[in-house]
Write an enzyme that holds these catalytic residues in place. Sequence first.
Site, mmCIF file in Angstrom:
data_model
loop_
_atom_site.group_PDB
_atom_site.id
_atom_site.type_symbol
_atom_site.label_atom_id
_atom_site.label_comp_id
_atom_site.label_asym_id
_atom_site.label_seq_id
_atom_site.Cartn_x
_atom_site.Cartn_y
_atom_site.Cartn_z
ATOM 1 N N SER A 11 0.860 -1.185 0.000
ATOM 2 C CA SER A 11 0.000 0.000 0.000
ATOM 3 C C SER A 11 0.894 1.232 0.000
ATOM 4 O O SER A 11 1.650 1.456 0.950
ATOM 5 C CB SER A 11 -0.892 0.003 1.242
ATOM 6 O OG SER A 11 -1.349 1.321 1.483
ATOM 7 N N HIS A 36 -1.443 -1.449 -4.113
ATOM 8 C CA HIS A 36 -2.695 -1.027 -3.483
ATOM 9 C C HIS A 36 -2.653 0.500 -3.284
ATOM 10 O O HIS A 36 -1.699 1.026 -2.719
ATOM 11 C CB HIS A 36 -2.822 -1.747 -2.138
ATOM 12 C CG HIS A 36 -4.071 -1.451 -1.380
ATOM 13 N ND1 HIS A 36 -5.268 -2.116 -1.603
ATOM 14 C CD2 HIS A 36 -4.322 -0.568 -0.374
ATOM 15 C CE1 HIS A 36 -6.192 -1.664 -0.771
ATOM 16 N NE2 HIS A 36 -5.646 -0.722 -0.017
ATOM 17 N N MET A 40 -8.736 8.602 -0.274
ATOM 18 C CA MET A 40 -9.544 9.056 0.873
ATOM 19 C C MET A 40 -10.020 10.488 0.642
ATOM 20 O O MET A 40 -9.267 11.318 0.122
ATOM 21 C CB MET A 40 -8.697 9.017 2.146
ATOM 22 C CG MET A 40 -8.052 7.678 2.423
ATOM 23 S SD MET A 40 -7.231 7.660 4.025
ATOM 24 C CE MET A 40 -6.349 6.093 3.925
ATOM 25 N N HIS A 69 -8.478 1.306 -3.730
ATOM 26 C CA HIS A 69 -9.371 1.225 -2.564
ATOM 27 C C HIS A 69 -10.008 2.600 -2.354
ATOM 28 O O HIS A 69 -9.355 3.534 -1.900
ATOM 29 C CB HIS A 69 -8.500 0.795 -1.362
ATOM 30 C CG HIS A 69 -9.228 0.704 -0.067
ATOM 31 N ND1 HIS A 69 -8.571 0.457 1.135
ATOM 32 C CD2 HIS A 69 -10.546 0.813 0.256
ATOM 33 C CE1 HIS A 69 -9.446 0.416 2.112
ATOM 34 N NE2 HIS A 69 -10.651 0.638 1.611
ATOM 35 N N MET A 71 -12.054 5.018 -0.495
ATOM 36 C CA MET A 71 -12.656 5.390 0.802
ATOM 37 C C MET A 71 -13.288 6.764 0.635
ATOM 38 O O MET A 71 -12.852 7.753 1.209
ATOM 39 C CB MET A 71 -11.576 5.379 1.896
ATOM 40 C CG MET A 71 -11.182 3.975 2.304
ATOM 41 S SD MET A 71 -9.599 3.923 3.171
ATOM 42 C CE MET A 71 -8.493 3.812 1.773
ATOM 43 N N MET A 140 -11.517 -5.104 6.269
ATOM 44 C CA MET A 140 -10.642 -4.126 6.938
ATOM 45 C C MET A 140 -10.309 -4.654 8.333
ATOM 46 O O MET A 140 -11.207 -4.954 9.119
ATOM 47 C CB MET A 140 -11.342 -2.764 7.076
ATOM 48 C CG MET A 140 -11.458 -1.958 5.796
ATOM 49 S SD MET A 140 -9.927 -1.673 4.883
ATOM 50 C CE MET A 140 -8.892 -0.844 6.082
ATOM 51 N N PHE A 146 -5.970 5.557 8.101
ATOM 52 C CA PHE A 146 -4.550 5.787 8.365
ATOM 53 C C PHE A 146 -3.760 4.490 8.291
ATOM 54 O O PHE A 146 -4.300 3.416 8.571
ATOM 55 C CB PHE A 146 -4.362 6.394 9.768
ATOM 56 C CG PHE A 146 -5.138 7.659 9.957
ATOM 57 C CD1 PHE A 146 -4.624 8.882 9.529
ATOM 58 C CD2 PHE A 146 -6.405 7.636 10.525
ATOM 59 C CE1 PHE A 146 -5.361 10.051 9.661
ATOM 60 C CE2 PHE A 146 -7.154 8.806 10.670
ATOM 61 C CZ PHE A 146 -6.633 10.007 10.233
ATOM 62 N N GLY A 147 -2.478 4.630 7.951
ATOM 63 C CA GLY A 147 -1.583 3.478 7.993
ATOM 64 C C GLY A 147 -1.029 3.310 9.403
ATOM 65 O O GLY A 147 -1.229 4.171 10.265
ATOM 66 N N ASP A 178 -6.671 -5.892 4.919
ATOM 67 C CA ASP A 178 -5.958 -4.609 4.872
ATOM 68 C C ASP A 178 -5.957 -3.983 6.261
ATOM 69 O O ASP A 178 -7.018 -3.727 6.823
ATOM 70 C CB ASP A 178 -6.702 -3.709 3.865
ATOM 71 C CG ASP A 178 -6.055 -2.361 3.650
ATOM 72 O OD1 ASP A 178 -4.975 -2.102 4.206
ATOM 73 O OD2 ASP A 178 -6.656 -1.551 2.908
ATOM 74 N N GLY A 179 -4.751 -3.736 6.779
ATOM 75 C CA GLY A 179 -4.605 -3.058 8.068
ATOM 76 C C GLY A 179 -3.833 -3.894 9.068
ATOM 77 O O GLY A 179 -4.287 -4.965 9.469
ATOM 78 N N GLY A 180 -2.639 -3.423 9.413
ATOM 79 C CA GLY A 180 -1.850 -4.112 10.442
ATOM 80 C C GLY A 180 -1.294 -5.455 9.995
ATOM 81 O O GLY A 180 -1.019 -6.330 10.817
ATOM 82 N N SER A 201 2.883 -0.082 6.161
ATOM 83 C CA SER A 201 4.078 0.183 6.977
ATOM 84 C C SER A 201 5.028 -1.004 7.057
ATOM 85 O O SER A 201 6.240 -0.823 7.106
ATOM 86 C CB SER A 201 3.684 0.687 8.367
ATOM 87 O OG SER A 201 2.573 0.000 8.855
HETATM 88 C C1 DX5 Z 1 -5.973 2.186 5.783
HETATM 89 C C2 DX5 Z 1 -5.612 1.749 4.402
HETATM 90 C C3 DX5 Z 1 -4.517 0.771 4.344
HETATM 91 C C4 DX5 Z 1 -3.204 1.204 4.936
HETATM 92 C C5 DX5 Z 1 -2.651 0.003 5.656
HETATM 93 O O1 DX5 Z 1 -7.176 2.878 5.750
HETATM 94 O O2 DX5 Z 1 -6.732 1.197 3.745
HETATM 95 O O3 DX5 Z 1 -4.316 0.288 3.009
HETATM 96 O O4 DX5 Z 1 -2.253 1.673 4.022
HETATM 97 O O5 DX5 Z 1 -1.533 0.380 6.338
HETATM 98 P P1 DX5 Z 1 -0.789 -0.610 7.346
HETATM 99 O O6 DX5 Z 1 -0.369 -1.790 6.548
HETATM 100 O O7 DX5 Z 1 0.364 0.209 7.816
HETATM 101 O O8 DX5 Z 1 -1.756 -0.943 8.433
HETATM 102 ZN ZN ZN Z 2 -6.379 0.214 1.761
#
Ligand code: DX5
Ligand code: ZN
Length: 237
Positions: A11, A36, A40, A69, A71, A140, A146-147, A178-180, A201
Amino acid sequence: MSRPTVKILPSILSADFRRLGQQLEEVERAGADRIHIDVMDGRFVPNITIGPLVVEAVRQSTTLPLDVHLMIVEPERYLADFARAGADILLVHQETCPHLHRTLSQIKELGKLAGVVLNPSTPLSTLEEVLGNVDQILIMSVNPGFGGQQFIESSIAKVQRLRHLLDEHGAQAEIEIDGGIDPATAPRVVAAGATLLVAGSAIFRAPGGAAEGVRRLRASIAGVQTAECKRSSPQSR
Ligand code: DX5
Ligand code: ZN
């Protein structure tokens, strides 16, 4: 019964935008499968990122398929713009689409793969009527915006339940998460049934650089058995 190959989707939200082209090259060379891109609007989520202009620039900087993606509220207004900019897969949030069936048809009419995204608090049952109309379902595992947020544990059980639901309906959609996602969570979500792993990240902020981030993530899932499913061949691209 064959299992789809697990794909890694960096991402770019966590990339260094001063040298985005170079970062894209790094992850592509390291074996990433798709890119990805997080769009937003500051309304659906409390953050503003990028639009079609950047998607177009990314399109020109990589040969990998682009997973976009959205949002944003009223995503149907912008689908054609993102398709033109070079998106290969367009993902809309269930929460933003009162006419989800129509929106998915619009994506298909544009000749793109269609995905639906569920926030952590949105139940799987909201997708029951469209399981046959989607190419991928994105769970999600953080609240979007946020990342670098912490993985929500209950996402594992949600992926498992989705795997069963798809099998029950004989639906072909792939499960994305997606996420963490990092080398600790990746093998667990793959074992639960996810085959498309988004990571920001863990890749772009990896201590050894983005290429090392991709390799570590790949190594973390080596040999992990994907949950049984009824897909006969991996989705193209
Ligand atoms: C968050 C995004 C993710 C984000 C994930 O709203 O949709 O794609 O970049 O970041 P990480 O992998 O750091 O959780
Ligand atoms: Zn995403």
